[in-house]
Design a protein around this motif. Structure first.
Motif, short mmCIF file in Angstrom:
data_model
loop_
_atom_site.label_atom_id
_atom_site.label_comp_id
_atom_site.label_asym_id
_atom_site.label_seq_id
_atom_site.Cartn_x
_atom_site.Cartn_y
_atom_site.Cartn_z
N THR A 221 11.44 -49.21 20.93
CA THR A 221 11.88 -50.39 20.19
C THR A 221 10.74 -51.40 20.11
N GLU A 222 10.50 -51.88 18.91
CA GLU A 222 9.54 -52.95 18.68
C GLU A 222 10.29 -54.23 18.34
N ARG A 249 12.99 -53.10 15.43
CA ARG A 249 13.07 -51.81 14.72
C ARG A 249 12.74 -50.70 15.69
N TYR A 250 13.30 -49.53 15.42
CA TYR A 250 13.03 -48.37 16.27
C TYR A 250 11.66 -47.81 15.94
N LEU A 252 8.53 -44.70 17.39
CA LEU A 252 8.26 -43.52 18.19
C LEU A 252 7.74 -43.94 19.57
N PRO A 253 7.93 -43.12 20.59
CA PRO A 253 7.45 -43.47 21.93
C PRO A 253 5.97 -43.86 21.93
N GLY A 254 5.69 -44.99 22.55
CA GLY A 254 4.33 -45.50 22.62
C GLY A 254 4.00 -46.54 21.58
N LEU A 255 4.87 -46.71 20.58
CA LEU A 255 4.61 -47.68 19.52
C LEU A 255 5.53 -48.90 19.62
N VAL A 284 7.96 -46.40 10.01
CA VAL A 284 6.54 -46.29 9.66
C VAL A 284 6.15 -44.83 9.45
N TRP A 285 6.81 -43.92 10.18
CA TRP A 285 6.47 -42.51 10.13
C TRP A 285 7.56 -41.68 9.45
N GLU A 286 8.19 -42.27 8.45
CA GLU A 286 9.18 -41.56 7.62
C GLU A 286 8.67 -41.50 6.18
#
Length: 308
Positions: A221-222, A249-250, A252-255, A284-286
């Motif tokens: 989570t950011e 926003r959700y 990926l792990p580490g972001l 971001v990665w979709e």
């Protein structure tokens, strides 16, 4: 502990192709999505058809996983099991029972779902109704050698704006649910991303509910401070897409902001030694199959150093 991912982020890839890619990219397990073929939910997939699963098809699927040196960590079917329309609710329950049957055929011990919510009932009334529903469903699963696990996403604004759509998002509610359904085969698919933006200590949650953690998700989570200033913690009220909070926003792990070293260590110290399953909902990665796959690899690379 092993690393895997929930395949709902890649709904259009055939199972054999998905297994080949997962093996090539060093994943060890897949959380197998099993929504109905006609479902139009977001973040869902059905690389298997649980409604038509046969012993022969289950053997084919099991052999595919064996050939690619992968395991099925759990089956996933998340819908509103407390839907106020009783006919629609029974349709969800019927499919959930079919997913449980499929898990038994595949010799998979876990099925994940939501408890759901009814917007026309009070919180206490929701908990009591969940108890009535899930005492029956867990008994059905127990007869098949399957455990039911509940994901802790609040599903805010899902059934009505301003209302949680899944009454399983906090330690208070978990205690109430486990009191209503005192079964050894009823537990959690724990996702720290929801706990973080809700202000809940995810490390303490691991310590307090360790015996009930059947499976764990890896989603980050950011927090968006400018959005929180503009919208407040209640989130956007007039955005055309009101399910988007505007202040978190959700990722990926580490972001995001989850301390994955500490979270994984807490799981391990408290006896969890199963699969950590990446749930990819990172905006971001979709947008394309290539970006989603790259995102999954990014998540795996961040988590791998902490897995023993």
């Amino acid at each position: 502990m092993k690393l895997g991912f929930l395949i709902a982020c890649l709904p259009d890839i055939a199972l054999a192709d998905l297994l080949q890619w997962a093996q090539e990219n060093q994943f060890q397990a897949l959380e197998l999505a099993a929504w109905p073929v006609a479902s139009d939910r977001d973040y869902q997939a059905r690389q298997i058809d649980a409604a038509k699963m046969t012993p022969a098809e289950a053997s084919r699927v099991t052999e595919l996983f064996r050939e690619h040196d992968l395991e099925i960590s759990a089956l996933a079917y998340y819908d509103n099991n407390l839907h106020p329309d009783l006919a629609q609710r029974e349709g969800y329950h019927d499919h959930l029972r079919r997913v449980i049957d499929t898990a038994a055929l595949l010799q998979v011990g876990l099925v994940g779902t939501f408890v759901g919510a009814r917007p026309d009932l009070s919180p206490a009334e929701n908990i009591r109704e969940i108890g009535g529903v899930f005492r029956g469903l867990t008994a059905y699963a127990a007869d098949k050698g399957v455990r039911i696990m509940i994901e802790n996403c609040p599903m805010e604004n899902w059934v009505r704006f301003g209302f949680p759509g899944n009454y399983a998002f906090s330690p208070e509610l978990w205690s109430a649910l486990f009191n209503e359904v005192p079964s050894d085969n009823f537990g959690l698919n724990l996702d720290p991303s929801h706990l973080h933006w809700l202000g809940i200590d995810y490390l303490r949650a691991v310590r307090e509910f360790a015996p009930k953690i059947f499976h764990a998700h890896a989603k980050d989570t950011e927090i968006l401070p400018e959005g929180r200033h503009h919208h407040s913690i209640f989130g956007t009220q007039i955005d055309p897409a009101p399910w988007k909070s505007g202040w978190w926003r959700y990722r990926l792990p580490g972001l995001g902001e989850i301390d994955w070293r500490a979270f994984i260590s807490a799981l391990q110290e408290n006896g969890y030694d199963y699969v950590l399953s990446i749930e990819h909902e990172d905006p971001v990665w979709e947008g394309s199959e290539e970006k989603i796959k790259r995102g999954l690899v990014l998540g795996r690379k961040h988590l791998s150093p902490f897995i023993i």
